[in-house]
Scaffold this active site. Structure first.
Site, PDB file in Angstrom:
ATOM      1  N   ARG A 121       0.867  -1.194   0.000  1.00 49.04           N
ATOM      2  CA  ARG A 121       0.000   0.000   0.000  1.00 49.04           C
ATOM      3  C   ARG A 121       0.901   1.241   0.000  1.00 49.04           C
ATOM      4  O   ARG A 121       0.926   2.007   0.953  1.00 49.04           O
ATOM      5  CB  ARG A 121      -0.911   0.011   1.227  1.00 49.04           C
ATOM      6  CG  ARG A 121      -1.553  -1.300   1.606  1.00 49.04           C
ATOM      7  CD  ARG A 121      -2.620  -1.829   0.756  1.00 49.04           C
ATOM      8  NE  ARG A 121      -3.824  -1.137   0.483  1.00 49.04           N
ATOM      9  CZ  ARG A 121      -4.976  -1.286   1.120  1.00 49.04           C
ATOM     10  NH1 ARG A 121      -5.077  -2.019   2.182  1.00 49.04           N
ATOM     11  NH2 ARG A 121      -6.068  -0.686   0.707  1.00 49.04           N
ATOM     12  N   SER A 132      -7.797  -1.666  -2.780  1.00 51.62           N
ATOM     13  CA  SER A 132      -8.422  -0.341  -2.681  1.00 51.62           C
ATOM     14  C   SER A 132      -9.433  -0.119  -3.805  1.00 51.62           C
ATOM     15  O   SER A 132     -10.527   0.398  -3.558  1.00 51.62           O
ATOM     16  CB  SER A 132      -7.371   0.770  -2.746  1.00 51.62           C
ATOM     17  OG  SER A 132      -6.628   0.789  -1.562  1.00 51.62           O
ATOM     18  N   TYR A 227      -2.297   0.846   9.121  1.00 52.45           N
ATOM     19  CA  TYR A 227      -3.387  -0.076   9.425  1.00 52.45           C
ATOM     20  C   TYR A 227      -3.733  -0.019  10.909  1.00 52.45           C
ATOM     21  O   TYR A 227      -2.889   0.346  11.736  1.00 52.45           O
ATOM     22  CB  TYR A 227      -2.987  -1.515   9.094  1.00 52.45           C
ATOM     23  CG  TYR A 227      -2.978  -1.801   7.625  1.00 52.45           C
ATOM     24  CD1 TYR A 227      -4.161  -1.846   6.907  1.00 52.45           C
ATOM     25  CD2 TYR A 227      -1.791  -2.015   6.939  1.00 52.45           C
ATOM     26  CE1 TYR A 227      -4.160  -2.094   5.549  1.00 52.45           C
ATOM     27  CE2 TYR A 227      -1.770  -2.267   5.583  1.00 52.45           C
ATOM     28  CZ  TYR A 227      -2.966  -2.307   4.893  1.00 52.45           C
ATOM     29  OH  TYR A 227      -2.972  -2.544   3.547  1.00 52.45           O
TER      30      TYR A 227
HETATM   31  P1  NAD Z   1      -8.980  -2.161   6.091  1.00 54.00           P
HETATM   32  O1  NAD Z   1      -9.834  -2.701   5.018  1.00 54.00           O
HETATM   33  O2  NAD Z   1      -7.829  -2.962   6.576  1.00 54.00           O
HETATM   34  O3  NAD Z   1      -9.892  -1.820   7.374  1.00 54.00           O
HETATM   35  C1  NAD Z   1     -10.985  -0.936   7.275  1.00 54.00           C
HETATM   36  C2  NAD Z   1     -10.979   0.070   8.407  1.00 54.00           C
HETATM   37  O4  NAD Z   1     -11.395  -0.586   9.614  1.00 54.00           O
HETATM   38  C3  NAD Z   1      -9.635   0.721   8.719  1.00 54.00           C
HETATM   39  O5  NAD Z   1      -9.775   2.110   8.629  1.00 54.00           O
HETATM   40  C4  NAD Z   1      -9.338   0.266  10.148  1.00 54.00           C
HETATM   41  O6  NAD Z   1      -8.676   1.278  10.906  1.00 54.00           O
HETATM   42  C5  NAD Z   1     -10.725   0.033  10.679  1.00 54.00           C
HETATM   43  N1  NAD Z   1     -10.812  -0.811  11.883  1.00 54.00           N
HETATM   44  C6  NAD Z   1     -10.080  -1.891  12.247  1.00 54.00           C
HETATM   45  N2  NAD Z   1     -10.483  -2.366  13.443  1.00 54.00           N
HETATM   46  C7  NAD Z   1     -11.526  -1.580  13.840  1.00 54.00           C
HETATM   47  C8  NAD Z   1     -12.383  -1.565  14.969  1.00 54.00           C
HETATM   48  N3  NAD Z   1     -12.246  -2.428  15.964  1.00 54.00           N
HETATM   49  N4  NAD Z   1     -13.340  -0.609  15.008  1.00 54.00           N
HETATM   50  C9  NAD Z   1     -13.489   0.307  14.025  1.00 54.00           C
HETATM   51  N5  NAD Z   1     -12.711   0.339  12.943  1.00 54.00           N
HETATM   52  C10 NAD Z   1     -11.734  -0.581  12.853  1.00 54.00           C
HETATM   53  O7  NAD Z   1      -8.466  -0.696   5.731  1.00 54.00           O
HETATM   54  P2  NAD Z   1      -8.099  -0.078   4.343  1.00 54.00           P
HETATM   55  O8  NAD Z   1      -9.308   0.327   3.608  1.00 54.00           O
HETATM   56  O9  NAD Z   1      -7.152  -0.988   3.686  1.00 54.00           O
HETATM   57  O10 NAD Z   1      -7.326   1.234   4.810  1.00 54.00           O
HETATM   58  C11 NAD Z   1      -6.403   1.237   5.888  1.00 54.00           C
HETATM   59  C12 NAD Z   1      -5.539   2.471   5.791  1.00 54.00           C
HETATM   60  O11 NAD Z   1      -4.587   2.305   4.746  1.00 54.00           O
HETATM   61  C13 NAD Z   1      -6.263   3.758   5.502  1.00 54.00           C
HETATM   62  O12 NAD Z   1      -5.660   4.812   6.189  1.00 54.00           O
HETATM   63  C14 NAD Z   1      -6.051   3.938   4.038  1.00 54.00           C
HETATM   64  O13 NAD Z   1      -6.167   5.285   3.631  1.00 54.00           O
HETATM   65  C15 NAD Z   1      -4.639   3.444   3.912  1.00 54.00           C
HETATM   66  N6  NAD Z   1      -4.340   3.044   2.538  1.00 54.00           N
HETATM   67  C16 NAD Z   1      -3.225   3.572   1.967  1.00 54.00           C
HETATM   68  C17 NAD Z   1      -2.914   3.251   0.664  1.00 54.00           C
HETATM   69  C18 NAD Z   1      -1.711   3.826  -0.002  1.00 54.00           C
HETATM   70  O14 NAD Z   1      -0.934   4.483   0.648  1.00 54.00           O
HETATM   71  N7  NAD Z   1      -1.542   3.602  -1.265  1.00 54.00           N
HETATM   72  C19 NAD Z   1      -3.721   2.369  -0.044  1.00 54.00           C
HETATM   73  C20 NAD Z   1      -4.839   1.831   0.571  1.00 54.00           C
HETATM   74  C21 NAD Z   1      -5.130   2.170   1.887  1.00 54.00           C
END
Ligand code: NAD
Length: 376
Positions: A121, A132, A227
């Protein structure tokens, strides 16, 4: 270099190569071959592929031994792996944490397997980040499906027959899917609240015009990669207690809280579901990894005794298969452009490359990724 896109097994409706990406891949230097009917469920018939210069074949088994690259959405059948040519590059989602059988089969057949789940990521890999691209559409569609199942409307309406209050939507977990769910629910006119254990998310929630629900669960934070950290049982208990009232007042609850490579935490218990209003709808986007909702059924929906509808489809993005395929195919195209040697018109897989280091799991008849390699 022959690139092959087989037909996915039903009920998967997405496809890994679209006519548009087939054309781009051909310009790069690939001969593109697609199994007949592969794109039908995503809105692309064989003729559309032929028009983009791809060959359409009816028998996948004849192409496997010749293909240099195989692109798919989902895991292959283990039998089809042994039919592949040595050093073939196989790119798909295949759940490597649970499907060690496939990993071993790839290594045994000397197939170079890329797991799209393992794409780093990072900014450099953003164009290839299929988790994503798919989560974004799943977040959108979760709201659309919930709105369609709800026996209320989402926006406020002031009419001569009276005022209709806006629906309340609660989004739990504000990653890629959660942010899109918030934005979609706002566009449809709902009042939206959201919660995430990563405090940095609060600003993003507010910038979309939603309210961030504050729950004091103590130190939570996030990993260096951004994460969520796994909560302790005590913290989870505090979180559930803090969310119970918001859930009981919500018409739609969308849960998206996943923990990479691990089982998702249970955030909505049966008791919390029972406390929700009759007719309300819960969509659990974490159903495939165990679910955030107690009792959720994978790829099904049901109504509790108290009349709450619980929806647990694993890949809701597949319901908008045309666009899900468009962006997935574009992720794969970006990956192939990254590993393509334009001068020699061949693949150049450098295992030290930061992107391949993350997502290429087998090479040279061995499992090479540090998360999965068995030390002898
Ligand atoms: P994910 O699918 O792993 O999880 C979804 C969300 O659930 C996350 O925001 C996580 O903090 C939240 N979560 C976990 N446990 C929880 C709980 N007990 N209660 C409430 N919420 C909870 O997450 P994702 O969509 O992959 O995104 C994670 C992070 O990575 C975000 O900040 C996203 O912006 C970032 N991201 C960055 C890139 C990049 O840099 N290219 C790409 C994708 C995602």
């Amino acid at each position: 270099m022959l690139l092959f896109c087989p037909k996915e097994k039903s009920p998967e409706s997405r496809v890994a190569v679209t006519p548009e990406s087939a054309q781009a891949l051909r310009s790069l230097g690939f001969s593109v071959c697609v199994e007949s009917g592969a794109g039908l469920a995503a809105g692309h018939n064989d003729e559309a592929y032929r028009s983009s210069g791809a060959e359409v074949v009816s028998d996948a088994a004849t192409v496997y031994p010749q293909a240099d690259v195989v692109l798919r959405v989902r895991s292959p059948e283990p039998e089809s792996i042994s039919a592949l040519k040595p050093a073939c590059l196989h790119v798909s989602f295949f759940d490597p944490f649970s499907r060690t059988d496939l990993l071993e089969a790839f290594a045994k057949s000397n197939v170079r397997a890329v797991s799209m789940e393992m794409m780093p990521r990072t900014t450099l890999a953003q164009k290839m980040d299929a988790l994503s691209s798919q989560a974004n559409l799943a977040g959108y569609y979760a709201v659309v499906r919930a709105a369609e199942r709800l026996n209320r409307i989402l926006p406020m309406m002031m009419t001569p027959a009276g005022t209709i209050a806006p629906a309340k939507v609660f989004v739990i977990g504000v990653g890629v899917a959660g942010l899109q769910a918030i934005a979609t629910a706002k566009r449809l006119g709902a009042r939206v609240e959201a919660f995430d254990t990563r405090p940095v998310v609060e600003e993003q929630v507010k910038s979309l015009g939603a309210r961030f629900v504050k729950i004091d669960i103590g130190e939570s934070g996030q990993t260096e990669q951004g994460y969520a950290r796994e909560l302790t049982p005590e913290q989870l208990e505090l979180q559930r207690a803090g969310m119970a009232k918001v859930c009981s007042q919500s018409d739609i609850v969308i849960t998206t809280a996943k923990l990479f490579g691990r089982k998702s935490p249970v955030l909505l218990t049966r008791e919390m579901l029972a406390g929700m209003r009759r007719g309300s709808v819960v969509v659990d986007l974490a159903a495939e990894s165990g679910g955030n909702v107690e009792g959720v059924q994978l790829n099904a929906e049901f109504e509790t005794d108290e009349g709450v509808r619980v929806i647990g489809y694993g890949t809701l993005e597949a319901c908008v298969s045309t666009h899900a395929s468009q962006v997935y195919a574009s992720n794969l195209q970006a990956l192939l452009e990254h590993v393509w040697d334009a001068e020699l018109k061949t693949l150049k897989l450098d295992t030290a490359d930061p992107i391949l280091k993350g997502c290429l799991l087998t090479d040279g008849a061995a499992i090479i990724h540090e998360c999965f390699r068995k030390e002898s």
